[in-house]
Design a protein around this motif. Sequence first.
Motif, short mmCIF file in Angstrom:
data_model
loop_
_atom_site.label_atom_id
_atom_site.label_comp_id
_atom_site.label_asym_id
_atom_site.label_seq_id
_atom_site.Cartn_x
_atom_site.Cartn_y
_atom_site.Cartn_z
N ALA A 36 1.51 -1.25 -0.16
CA ALA A 36 0.43 -0.19 0.27
C ALA A 36 0.74 1.16 -0.67
O ALA A 36 2.13 1.46 0.16
N ILE A 37 0.78 2.35 -0.96
CA ILE A 37 1.57 3.14 -0.92
C ILE A 37 0.86 4.33 0.06
O ILE A 37 -0.65 4.24 -0.66
N PRO A 38 1.36 5.45 0.12
CA PRO A 38 0.33 6.58 0.62
C PRO A 38 -0.45 7.64 -0.01
O PRO A 38 -0.18 7.33 -1.16
N ARG A 39 -1.12 7.43 0.62
CA ARG A 39 -2.02 8.06 -0.23
C ARG A 39 -2.19 10.21 -0.75
O ARG A 39 -2.51 10.33 -1.50
N SER A 40 -0.38 9.82 -0.19
CA SER A 40 -0.36 11.66 -0.74
C SER A 40 0.09 11.63 -1.82
O SER A 40 0.48 12.95 -2.61
N VAL A 41 0.51 10.32 -2.87
CA VAL A 41 1.03 10.23 -3.75
C VAL A 41 -0.09 10.23 -5.01
O VAL A 41 -1.30 10.23 -4.44
N THR A 42 0.50 11.13 -6.22
CA THR A 42 -0.77 11.37 -7.17
C THR A 42 -0.24 10.59 -8.02
O THR A 42 0.60 10.40 -8.66
N LEU A 43 -1.54 9.33 -8.19
CA LEU A 43 -1.76 8.79 -9.15
C LEU A 43 -2.02 9.53 -10.22
O LEU A 43 -3.64 10.47 -11.12
N HIS A 44 -2.04 8.28 -11.74
CA HIS A 44 -1.91 9.06 -13.16
C HIS A 44 -3.15 8.42 -13.73
O HIS A 44 -2.93 7.01 -13.34
N THR A 45 -4.06 8.38 -14.78
CA THR A 45 -4.62 8.14 -15.56
C THR A 45 -4.17 7.16 -16.44
O THR A 45 -3.18 8.02 -17.19
N LEU A 46 -4.92 6.33 -16.86
CA LEU A 46 -3.76 4.86 -18.07
C LEU A 46 -3.88 5.44 -19.50
O LEU A 46 -5.50 5.95 -19.28
N PRO A 47 -2.90 6.25 -20.16
CA PRO A 47 -4.13 5.96 -21.13
C PRO A 47 -4.36 5.83 -21.99
O PRO A 47 -4.39 3.98 -21.65
N PRO A 48 -5.30 5.23 -22.78
CA PRO A 48 -6.78 5.04 -24.12
C PRO A 48 -5.85 3.61 -24.93
O PRO A 48 -6.28 2.26 -24.46
#
Length: 85
Positions: A36-48
């Motif tokens: 489990a990574i920290p929730r402070s890390v910004t996640l990115h949407t996967l490209p189509p």
Amino acid sequence: MSRLDSNKRTEFRQSITRSGVSRVDNVNFSVSVGTAIPRSVTLHTLPPSVLSLVPAYRSYRYILVRDDIVIIDPDTYEIVDVIQG
């Protein structure tokens, strides 16, 4: 990712690197499935283009850690896959 042949794996990696997302070099967590990574890390949407290669990743997000593509479950912030660089 082991299900993708080398051409599709290359296409996957190129789609991610073209997205322009910044790499994270210093992390304070283990880059391995189930962590489990920290929730402070910004996640990115996967490209189509990636989702067309791996539809199973549709509900996931990602981060780049050094040269690795890390696939994250946005609900739990757990690592579900690591595509080694």
